[in-house]
Write a protein that holds these residues in place. Sequence first.
Motif, short mmCIF file in Angstrom:
data_model
loop_
_atom_site.label_atom_id
_atom_site.label_comp_id
_atom_site.label_asym_id
_atom_site.label_seq_id
_atom_site.Cartn_x
_atom_site.Cartn_y
_atom_site.Cartn_z
N LEU A 113 2.12 5.15 10.25
CA LEU A 113 0.72 4.88 10.58
C LEU A 113 -0.18 5.56 9.56
O LEU A 113 -0.19 6.79 9.43
CB LEU A 113 0.39 5.38 11.99
CG LEU A 113 -1.03 5.09 12.49
CD1 LEU A 113 -1.26 3.58 12.58
CD2 LEU A 113 -1.25 5.73 13.86
N GLY A 114 -0.94 4.74 8.81
CA GLY A 114 -1.84 5.28 7.80
C GLY A 114 -3.13 5.78 8.39
O GLY A 114 -3.48 5.48 9.53
N LYS A 115 -3.87 6.53 7.61
CA LYS A 115 -5.16 7.05 8.08
C LYS A 115 -6.19 5.93 8.23
O LYS A 115 -7.22 6.13 8.87
CB LYS A 115 -5.66 8.13 7.13
CG LYS A 115 -4.84 9.41 7.24
CD LYS A 115 -5.45 10.54 6.44
CE LYS A 115 -4.64 11.83 6.65
NZ LYS A 115 -5.18 12.97 5.88
N ASP A 116 -5.90 4.77 7.61
CA ASP A 116 -6.77 3.61 7.79
C ASP A 116 -6.35 2.79 9.01
O ASP A 116 -6.83 1.68 9.21
CB ASP A 116 -6.73 2.74 6.54
CG ASP A 116 -5.32 2.29 6.18
OD1 ASP A 116 -4.38 2.67 6.93
OD2 ASP A 116 -5.15 1.58 5.19
N GLN A 131 -2.26 9.99 2.73
CA GLN A 131 -2.58 8.63 3.16
C GLN A 131 -2.10 8.32 4.58
O GLN A 131 -2.40 7.25 5.11
CB GLN A 131 -1.94 7.62 2.21
CG GLN A 131 -2.38 7.76 0.77
CD GLN A 131 -3.87 7.49 0.58
OE1 GLN A 131 -4.41 6.56 1.18
NE2 GLN A 131 -4.52 8.31 -0.21
N PHE A 132 -1.37 9.25 5.21
CA PHE A 132 -0.76 8.96 6.50
C PHE A 132 -1.13 10.01 7.55
O PHE A 132 -1.43 11.16 7.23
CB PHE A 132 0.75 8.87 6.37
CG PHE A 132 1.19 7.76 5.47
CD1 PHE A 132 1.43 6.49 5.99
CD2 PHE A 132 1.31 7.95 4.11
CE1 PHE A 132 1.80 5.46 5.15
CE2 PHE A 132 1.67 6.92 3.26
CZ PHE A 132 1.91 5.67 3.78
N MET A 133 -1.07 9.59 8.81
CA MET A 133 -1.41 10.51 9.90
C MET A 133 -0.29 10.65 10.93
O MET A 133 -0.26 11.62 11.67
CB MET A 133 -2.68 10.04 10.61
CG MET A 133 -2.59 8.65 11.23
SD MET A 133 -4.13 8.14 12.05
CE MET A 133 -4.15 9.30 13.43
N LEU A 191 0.83 -1.20 0.00
CA LEU A 191 0.00 0.00 0.00
C LEU A 191 0.87 1.25 0.00
O LEU A 191 0.58 2.21 -0.72
CB LEU A 191 -0.91 0.00 1.23
CG LEU A 191 -1.80 1.24 1.41
CD1 LEU A 191 -2.81 1.33 0.28
CD2 LEU A 191 -2.51 1.19 2.75
N ILE A 192 1.95 1.23 0.79
CA ILE A 192 2.85 2.37 0.85
C ILE A 192 3.39 2.69 -0.52
O ILE A 192 3.40 3.82 -0.97
CB ILE A 192 4.03 2.07 1.81
CG1 ILE A 192 3.54 1.81 3.23
CG2 ILE A 192 5.03 3.22 1.80
CD1 ILE A 192 2.74 2.91 3.83
N ALA A 235 0.13 14.79 11.46
CA ALA A 235 -0.59 15.74 10.59
C ALA A 235 -1.98 16.00 11.16
O ALA A 235 -2.48 15.25 12.01
CB ALA A 235 -0.70 15.18 9.18
N GLY A 236 -2.61 17.09 10.71
CA GLY A 236 -4.00 17.35 11.04
C GLY A 236 -4.25 18.05 12.35
O GLY A 236 -5.39 18.07 12.84
N PHE A 237 -3.22 18.67 12.96
CA PHE A 237 -3.43 19.37 14.23
C PHE A 237 -4.34 20.59 14.07
O PHE A 237 -5.12 20.92 14.95
CB PHE A 237 -2.08 19.84 14.79
CG PHE A 237 -1.44 18.83 15.70
CD1 PHE A 237 -2.07 18.42 16.85
CD2 PHE A 237 -0.21 18.28 15.38
CE1 PHE A 237 -1.48 17.48 17.68
CE2 PHE A 237 0.39 17.35 16.21
CZ PHE A 237 -0.25 16.95 17.36
#
Length: 227
Positions: A56-59, A92-94, A23-24, A118-120
């Motif tokens: 660590l992916g978002k899934d 795709q990653f978090m 997937l990566i 990410a996403g803060f």
Amino acid sequence: MRYLCFFLLLLVSQWAVAQSEDLIFVNGLDINQNRYPDVKDSPYLFKDDWHPADLLGKDMKRVPNMPTRYNMYTGEFEVRNKDKFIRLATSQFMRIEFEVNEKGKPLAEGEEKFIFQAGFHPRFQDRFVNVIYSGPMMVVFRDYRSNISEKTIQNVGETVAFKRFFTKVEYYMLQGGELKAIRNNKNSIIKLLGHKKELEAFIKENKTDFDSVSDLKKLFTFAETLN
């Protein structure tokens, strides 16, 4: 029967890791290892570039122990698989967890992983930042960026032009939904947090080094006990 179950479990685990790695690479883009031949210095966070990291992916799939480096110029992570160099698809990653400290050295006893997330905040929605401290009332992080500076010099009657990477690090605090830029020094942090008397005493007693992530974590942890 017990050994058969163990063997099947091992196969399933290996298959899951392989699927995650596939997937990566499916979501990544090949890059050239020597992609900045005309620019001096390096845009990468660590001088020796590659270090093991858990991705660590978002899934919520985790890919462990991947040779990884952070490109401060593009704001992206790159991973290595044998002779392939892949740029991760940021969307795709978090979370990226390096198994080293901020200087790229193996973790000493009591040291925590060097973490990017990410996403803060909407300002950093598509960009990873390095988490320094995460507590019940505040999150403190820093944003690494590298830019290219162009200069010209005179050398034996001729003009020589060259390019060089330079790094800039910005610190931020997210508190009560409000994002605040901070300067990483004693006076600025005390002004932002309040409790001047208590924090000055803590800093003096603990000889706080503001360039040390470990010391900053201790300081912010103590600050939250005062509120």
